[in-house]
Scaffold this motif. Structure first.
Motif, PDB file in Angstrom:
ATOM      1  N   TRP A  48      43.987  43.524  19.483  1.00 17.97           N
ATOM      2  CA  TRP A  48      45.211  43.844  20.407  1.00 17.97           C
ATOM      3  C   TRP A  48      46.591  43.655  18.941  1.00 17.97           C
ATOM      4  O   TRP A  48      47.826  44.902  19.123  1.00 17.97           O
ATOM      5  N   ALA A  92      43.968  50.626  27.426  1.00 17.02           N
ATOM      6  CA  ALA A  92      43.917  48.518  27.069  1.00 17.02           C
ATOM      7  C   ALA A  92      42.509  48.554  27.871  1.00 17.02           C
ATOM      8  O   ALA A  92      41.181  48.010  27.521  1.00 17.02           O
ATOM      9  N   ALA A 132      45.136  42.256  26.480  1.00 14.67           N
ATOM     10  CA  ALA A 132      45.083  43.843  26.271  1.00 14.67           C
ATOM     11  C   ALA A 132      46.573  43.917  26.504  1.00 14.67           C
ATOM     12  O   ALA A 132      47.431  44.817  26.106  1.00 14.67           O
ATOM     13  N   TYR A 149      46.058  52.962  22.487  1.00 12.35           N
ATOM     14  CA  TYR A 149      46.600  51.579  23.064  1.00 12.35           C
ATOM     15  C   TYR A 149      47.385  51.121  22.876  1.00 12.35           C
ATOM     16  O   TYR A 149      49.103  51.346  23.250  1.00 12.35           O
TER      17      TYR A 149
END
Lengths: 192, 132
Positions: free
Chosen positions: A63, A26, B43, A18
Protein backbone atom coordinates in the motif's frame (compact mmCIF):
# COMPACT_ATOMS: atom_id res chain seq x y z
CA UNK A 1 -16.13 1.32 -10.18
CA UNK A 2 -18.10 -1.85 -9.20
CA UNK A 3 -16.09 -4.72 -7.72
CA UNK A 4 -17.16 -7.15 -10.47
CA UNK A 5 -15.80 -4.83 -13.12
CA UNK A 6 -12.38 -5.02 -11.45
CA UNK A 7 -12.09 -8.80 -11.55
CA UNK A 8 -10.61 -8.80 -15.04
CA UNK A 9 -8.09 -6.05 -14.34
CA UNK A 10 -4.45 -6.95 -13.72
CA UNK A 11 -2.88 -6.51 -10.30
CA UNK A 12 -0.83 -3.65 -11.72
CA UNK A 13 -3.93 -1.86 -13.07
CA UNK A 14 -5.67 -2.27 -9.72
CA UNK A 15 -2.67 -0.89 -7.90
CA UNK A 16 -2.72 2.18 -10.15
CA UNK A 17 -6.43 2.66 -9.39
CA UNK A 18 -5.68 2.24 -5.69
CA UNK A 19 -2.95 4.87 -5.92
CA UNK A 20 -5.58 7.14 -7.45
CA UNK A 21 -7.78 6.72 -4.37
CA UNK A 22 -10.24 4.06 -5.56
CA UNK A 23 -11.55 2.15 -2.49
CA UNK A 24 -13.00 -0.63 -4.68
CA UNK A 25 -9.52 -1.29 -6.04
CA UNK A 26 -8.32 -1.53 -2.43
CA UNK A 27 -10.98 -4.13 -1.75
CA UNK A 28 -10.28 -6.10 -4.92
CA UNK A 29 -6.54 -6.19 -4.22
CA UNK A 30 -7.11 -7.22 -0.60
CA UNK A 31 -9.33 -10.13 -1.60
CA UNK A 32 -7.04 -11.20 -4.43
CA UNK A 33 -3.62 -10.89 -2.83
CA UNK A 34 -4.11 -11.65 0.87
CA UNK A 35 -4.82 -15.39 0.35
CA UNK A 36 -1.71 -15.80 -1.81
CA UNK A 37 0.57 -13.87 0.51
CA UNK A 38 -0.81 -15.58 3.60
CA UNK A 39 -0.53 -19.10 2.11
CA UNK A 40 3.04 -18.43 1.03
CA UNK A 41 3.99 -17.10 4.47
CA UNK A 42 2.24 -19.97 6.24
CA UNK A 43 4.18 -22.51 4.18
CA UNK A 44 7.49 -20.81 4.74
CA UNK A 45 6.91 -20.31 8.46
CA UNK A 46 4.70 -23.27 9.39
CA UNK A 47 2.79 -21.03 11.79
CA UNK A 48 -0.56 -19.37 11.05
CA UNK A 49 -0.28 -16.58 13.60
CA UNK A 50 3.18 -15.59 12.40
CA UNK A 51 2.02 -15.89 8.80
CA UNK A 52 -0.87 -13.52 9.46
CA UNK A 53 1.49 -10.90 10.83
CA UNK A 54 3.84 -11.30 7.88
CA UNK A 55 0.99 -11.12 5.35
CA UNK A 56 -0.34 -7.95 6.92
CA UNK A 57 3.13 -6.38 6.98
CA UNK A 58 3.89 -7.34 3.36
CA UNK A 59 0.64 -5.80 2.18
CA UNK A 60 1.18 -2.63 4.22
CA UNK A 61 4.44 -2.25 2.31
CA UNK A 62 2.56 -2.68 -0.96
CA UNK A 63 0.00 0.00 0.00
CA UNK A 64 2.80 2.38 0.88
CA UNK A 65 4.75 1.84 -2.32
CA UNK A 66 1.64 2.05 -4.57
CA UNK A 67 1.98 5.77 -5.48
CA UNK A 68 5.56 5.17 -6.68
CA UNK A 69 4.86 1.86 -8.46
CA UNK A 70 6.31 1.89 -11.95
CA UNK A 71 4.13 0.06 -14.40
CA UNK A 72 5.80 -2.56 -16.56
CA UNK A 73 8.87 -3.03 -14.42
CA UNK A 74 7.77 -5.91 -12.21
CA UNK A 75 4.69 -7.95 -11.44
CA UNK A 76 2.98 -7.09 -8.19
CA UNK A 77 2.96 -10.76 -7.16
CA UNK A 78 6.67 -11.15 -7.89
CA UNK A 79 7.42 -8.17 -5.67
CA UNK A 80 5.07 -9.47 -2.97
CA UNK A 81 6.53 -12.98 -2.93
CA UNK A 82 9.98 -11.48 -2.52
CA UNK A 83 8.94 -9.15 0.32
CA UNK A 84 7.01 -11.95 2.02
CA UNK A 85 9.94 -14.35 1.83
CA UNK A 86 12.30 -11.75 3.25
CA UNK A 87 9.94 -11.04 6.15
CA UNK A 88 9.62 -14.78 6.79
CA UNK A 89 13.37 -15.32 6.74
CA UNK A 90 13.79 -12.48 9.25
CA UNK A 91 11.25 -14.13 11.54
CA UNK A 92 12.73 -17.59 11.10
CA UNK A 93 16.07 -16.28 12.23
CA UNK A 94 14.45 -15.10 15.43
CA UNK A 95 12.57 -18.25 16.24
CA UNK A 96 13.83 -21.71 17.07
CA UNK A 97 13.53 -24.26 14.32
CA UNK A 98 10.69 -26.71 14.68
CA UNK A 99 11.82 -30.28 15.06
CA UNK A 100 10.20 -32.76 12.72
CA UNK A 101 9.51 -35.04 15.67
CA UNK A 102 7.41 -32.44 17.47
CA UNK A 103 4.57 -32.79 14.97
CA UNK A 104 1.79 -34.77 16.63
CA UNK A 105 1.50 -38.29 15.30
CA UNK A 106 -1.85 -39.89 14.51
CA UNK A 107 -3.07 -42.30 17.16
CA UNK A 108 -2.75 -46.00 16.46
CA UNK A 109 -5.79 -47.50 14.79
CA UNK A 110 -7.56 -44.20 14.35
CA UNK A 111 -5.40 -43.12 11.41
CA UNK A 112 -6.50 -45.93 9.13
CA UNK A 113 -10.13 -45.31 10.07
CA UNK A 114 -10.17 -41.58 9.49
CA UNK A 115 -8.97 -40.40 6.10
CA UNK A 116 -9.19 -36.75 6.97
CA UNK A 117 -7.00 -37.19 10.00
CA UNK A 118 -4.40 -38.93 7.92
CA UNK A 119 -4.63 -36.30 5.24
CA UNK A 120 -4.05 -33.61 7.84
CA UNK A 121 -1.20 -35.63 9.31
CA UNK A 122 0.47 -35.84 5.91
CA UNK A 123 0.16 -32.12 5.34
CA UNK A 124 1.51 -31.45 8.83
CA UNK A 125 4.39 -33.83 8.20
CA UNK A 126 5.16 -32.16 4.90
CA UNK A 127 5.13 -28.78 6.60
CA UNK A 128 7.41 -30.05 9.33
CA UNK A 129 9.77 -31.46 6.70
CA UNK A 130 9.70 -28.14 4.86
CA UNK A 131 10.65 -26.41 8.09
CA UNK A 132 13.87 -28.44 8.25
CA UNK A 133 15.10 -27.20 4.86
CA UNK A 134 17.52 -24.30 4.53
CA UNK A 135 15.65 -21.04 3.86
CA UNK A 136 16.46 -20.76 0.15
CA UNK A 137 15.65 -24.41 -0.59
CA UNK A 138 12.36 -24.14 1.26
CA UNK A 139 11.47 -20.94 -0.59
CA UNK A 140 12.22 -22.52 -3.97
CA UNK A 141 10.23 -25.69 -3.23
CA UNK A 142 7.25 -23.74 -1.90
CA UNK A 143 7.20 -21.36 -4.86
CA UNK A 144 7.53 -24.19 -7.38
CA UNK A 145 5.47 -27.00 -5.92
CA UNK A 146 2.97 -25.32 -3.60
CA UNK A 147 2.43 -21.85 -5.05
CA UNK A 148 2.71 -23.32 -8.54
CA UNK A 149 4.97 -20.67 -10.09
CA UNK A 150 7.18 -21.24 -13.11
CA UNK A 151 10.95 -21.33 -12.82
CA UNK A 152 11.51 -17.98 -14.64
CA UNK A 153 9.30 -16.12 -12.16
CA UNK A 154 10.93 -17.93 -9.24
CA UNK A 155 14.31 -16.90 -10.62
CA UNK A 156 13.16 -13.29 -10.65
CA UNK A 157 11.76 -13.50 -7.11
CA UNK A 158 14.90 -15.14 -5.76
CA UNK A 159 17.25 -13.06 -7.88
CA UNK A 160 19.06 -16.05 -9.40
CA UNK A 161 19.29 -17.88 -12.72
CA UNK A 162 16.65 -20.34 -13.89
CA UNK A 163 19.26 -23.09 -13.84
CA UNK A 164 20.09 -22.29 -10.22
CA UNK A 165 16.38 -22.46 -9.37
CA UNK A 166 16.10 -25.89 -10.98
CA UNK A 167 19.08 -27.10 -9.01
CA UNK A 168 17.81 -25.63 -5.74
CA UNK A 169 14.35 -27.11 -6.22
CA UNK A 170 15.76 -30.55 -7.01
CA UNK A 171 17.96 -30.50 -3.91
CA UNK A 172 15.02 -29.29 -1.84
CA UNK A 173 12.84 -32.14 -3.02
CA UNK A 174 15.54 -34.70 -2.27
CA UNK A 175 15.95 -33.27 1.22
CA UNK A 176 12.18 -33.34 1.75
CA UNK A 177 11.98 -36.97 0.67
CA UNK A 178 14.79 -37.83 3.04
CA UNK A 179 13.12 -36.01 5.93
CA UNK A 180 9.88 -37.87 5.30
CA UNK A 181 11.42 -41.28 4.66
CA UNK A 182 11.34 -42.32 8.30
CA UNK A 183 7.62 -41.55 8.59
CA UNK A 184 6.42 -43.52 5.57
CA UNK A 185 4.48 -46.18 7.49
CA UNK A 186 3.04 -43.80 10.04
CA UNK A 187 1.67 -41.65 7.24
CA UNK A 188 -0.06 -44.58 5.62
CA UNK A 189 2.42 -45.42 2.88
CA UNK A 190 2.78 -49.15 3.52
CA UNK A 191 5.64 -51.20 2.23
CA UNK A 192 5.04 -54.71 0.96
CA UNK B 1 -6.12 -44.12 3.48
CA UNK B 2 -3.38 -46.68 2.96
CA UNK B 3 -1.23 -46.39 -0.09
CA UNK B 4 0.42 -49.56 -1.23
CA UNK B 5 3.99 -48.92 -2.17
CA UNK B 6 5.64 -51.93 -3.76
CA UNK B 7 8.45 -49.83 -5.12
CA UNK B 8 11.46 -49.37 -2.88
CA UNK B 9 13.36 -47.47 -5.58
CA UNK B 10 13.68 -43.64 -5.55
CA UNK B 11 10.83 -43.46 -8.10
CA UNK B 12 8.38 -44.60 -5.44
CA UNK B 13 9.70 -42.03 -3.02
CA UNK B 14 9.20 -39.32 -5.64
CA UNK B 15 5.62 -40.42 -6.23
CA UNK B 16 4.83 -40.25 -2.52
CA UNK B 17 6.39 -36.82 -2.24
CA UNK B 18 4.60 -35.53 -5.35
CA UNK B 19 1.35 -36.87 -3.96
CA UNK B 20 1.89 -35.02 -0.67
CA UNK B 21 2.86 -31.81 -2.45
CA UNK B 22 -0.20 -31.99 -4.69
CA UNK B 23 -2.51 -32.47 -1.71
CA UNK B 24 -0.85 -29.64 0.19
CA UNK B 25 -1.24 -27.39 -2.86
CA UNK B 26 -4.94 -28.20 -3.06
CA UNK B 27 -5.42 -27.45 0.63
CA UNK B 28 -3.71 -24.08 0.76
CA UNK B 29 -3.96 -22.32 4.11
CA UNK B 30 -6.68 -19.66 3.85
CA UNK B 31 -6.59 -16.36 5.73
CA UNK B 32 -9.11 -15.69 8.47
CA UNK B 33 -11.85 -13.10 8.02
CA UNK B 34 -10.12 -11.12 10.76
CA UNK B 35 -6.91 -10.91 8.73
CA UNK B 36 -8.81 -9.86 5.59
CA UNK B 37 -10.50 -7.15 7.62
CA UNK B 38 -7.18 -5.94 9.07
CA UNK B 39 -5.60 -5.82 5.62
CA UNK B 40 -8.59 -3.94 4.21
CA UNK B 41 -8.41 -1.37 7.01
CA UNK B 42 -4.69 -0.90 6.37
CA UNK B 43 -5.36 -0.45 2.66
CA UNK B 44 -7.99 2.23 3.21
CA UNK B 45 -5.89 4.00 5.80
CA UNK B 46 -2.83 4.12 3.55
CA UNK B 47 -4.77 4.90 0.37
CA UNK B 48 -3.68 8.18 -1.20
CA UNK B 49 -6.35 10.88 -1.14
CA UNK B 50 -6.45 12.53 -4.60
CA UNK B 51 -7.83 15.83 -3.25
CA UNK B 52 -5.16 15.98 -0.54
CA UNK B 53 -2.56 15.30 -3.19
CA UNK B 54 -3.80 18.33 -5.20
CA UNK B 55 -3.53 20.58 -2.16
CA UNK B 56 -0.07 19.36 -1.39
CA UNK B 57 1.03 19.99 -4.97
CA UNK B 58 -0.45 23.49 -5.08
CA UNK B 59 2.44 25.36 -3.41
CA UNK B 60 4.90 23.57 -5.68
CA UNK B 61 2.94 24.70 -8.75
CA UNK B 62 2.79 28.26 -7.46
CA UNK B 63 6.52 28.30 -6.89
CA UNK B 64 7.16 27.05 -10.40
CA UNK B 65 5.13 30.01 -11.72
CA UNK B 66 7.48 32.32 -9.88
CA UNK B 67 4.62 33.88 -7.92
CA UNK B 68 5.04 37.24 -6.20
CA UNK B 69 2.57 39.46 -4.32
CA UNK B 70 0.54 40.37 -7.42
CA UNK B 71 0.31 36.82 -8.66
CA UNK B 72 -0.68 35.74 -5.15
CA UNK B 73 -3.43 38.37 -5.12
CA UNK B 74 -4.50 37.28 -8.61
CA UNK B 75 -4.87 33.68 -7.41
CA UNK B 76 -6.60 34.82 -4.20
CA UNK B 77 -9.22 36.63 -6.30
CA UNK B 78 -9.91 33.46 -8.18
CA UNK B 79 -7.56 33.74 -11.15
CA UNK B 80 -8.84 33.49 -14.71
CA UNK B 81 -12.21 31.87 -13.91
CA UNK B 82 -13.18 34.76 -11.65
CA UNK B 83 -11.84 37.31 -14.16
CA UNK B 84 -14.06 35.82 -16.86
CA UNK B 85 -17.17 36.43 -14.76
CA UNK B 86 -16.05 39.95 -13.94
CA UNK B 87 -15.51 40.82 -17.61
CA UNK B 88 -18.93 39.43 -18.57
CA UNK B 89 -20.68 41.46 -15.84
CA UNK B 90 -18.83 44.67 -16.85
CA UNK B 91 -19.72 44.23 -20.51
CA UNK B 92 -23.38 43.66 -19.66
CA UNK B 93 -23.51 46.81 -17.49
CA UNK B 94 -21.84 48.88 -20.22
CA UNK B 95 -24.26 47.61 -22.84
CA UNK B 96 -27.26 48.44 -20.67
CA UNK B 97 -25.87 51.95 -20.13
CA UNK B 98 -25.26 52.57 -23.83
CA UNK B 99 -28.38 50.99 -25.20
CA UNK B 100 -30.94 50.39 -22.45
CA UNK B 101 -33.82 48.09 -23.29
CA UNK B 102 -37.20 49.82 -23.70
CA UNK B 103 -38.68 48.03 -20.71
CA UNK B 104 -36.04 49.75 -18.54
CA UNK B 105 -37.19 53.18 -19.74
CA UNK B 106 -40.76 52.35 -18.81
CA UNK B 107 -39.78 51.11 -15.35
CA UNK B 108 -37.59 54.15 -14.68
CA UNK B 109 -40.38 56.50 -15.80
CA UNK B 110 -42.81 54.78 -13.46
CA UNK B 111 -40.39 55.06 -10.57
CA UNK B 112 -38.96 58.54 -11.08
CA UNK B 113 -41.74 60.12 -13.07
CA UNK B 114 -40.92 61.86 -16.32
CA UNK B 115 -37.21 61.53 -16.86
CA UNK B 116 -37.08 64.69 -18.95
CA UNK B 117 -38.44 66.67 -15.98
CA UNK B 118 -35.92 65.12 -13.62
CA UNK B 119 -32.94 66.25 -15.64
CA UNK B 120 -34.42 69.53 -16.92
CA UNK B 121 -32.04 72.50 -16.71
CA UNK B 122 -34.77 75.07 -16.26
CA UNK B 123 -35.33 74.60 -12.56
CA UNK B 124 -37.18 71.36 -12.87
CA UNK B 125 -34.47 69.61 -10.82
CA UNK B 126 -35.39 71.44 -7.60
CA UNK B 127 -39.05 71.02 -8.40
CA UNK B 128 -38.72 67.35 -8.84
CA UNK B 129 -37.26 66.91 -5.34
CA UNK B 130 -39.75 69.27 -3.77
CA UNK B 131 -42.53 67.15 -5.23
CA UNK B 132 -40.88 64.28 -3.46
Amino acid sequence: MPLDALNDRSDEDLLALYAGGDPMAARALTLRLTPRVFAHAARLLGDRAEAEDVAQEALIRLWKIAPEWRMGEAKVTTWLYRVTANLCIDRKRRQRSVDLETVPEPEDGQASADERLQEAARIDALQAALNTLPDRQRQAVVLRHLDGLGNPEIAEIMDMSVRAVESLTARGKRALAQALAGRREELGYEEH
Amino acid sequence: MKNTDRDHAPGGQDRRLNDMLARARDEAPFPSALLLDRVMQDALQAMPDPSAADVSRAPETADRRGGGILSGLWRALGGWPAAGGLVAATATGLWIGVSPPSVLDTQLALYFGDASGLFSLDGGYDLAFEDG
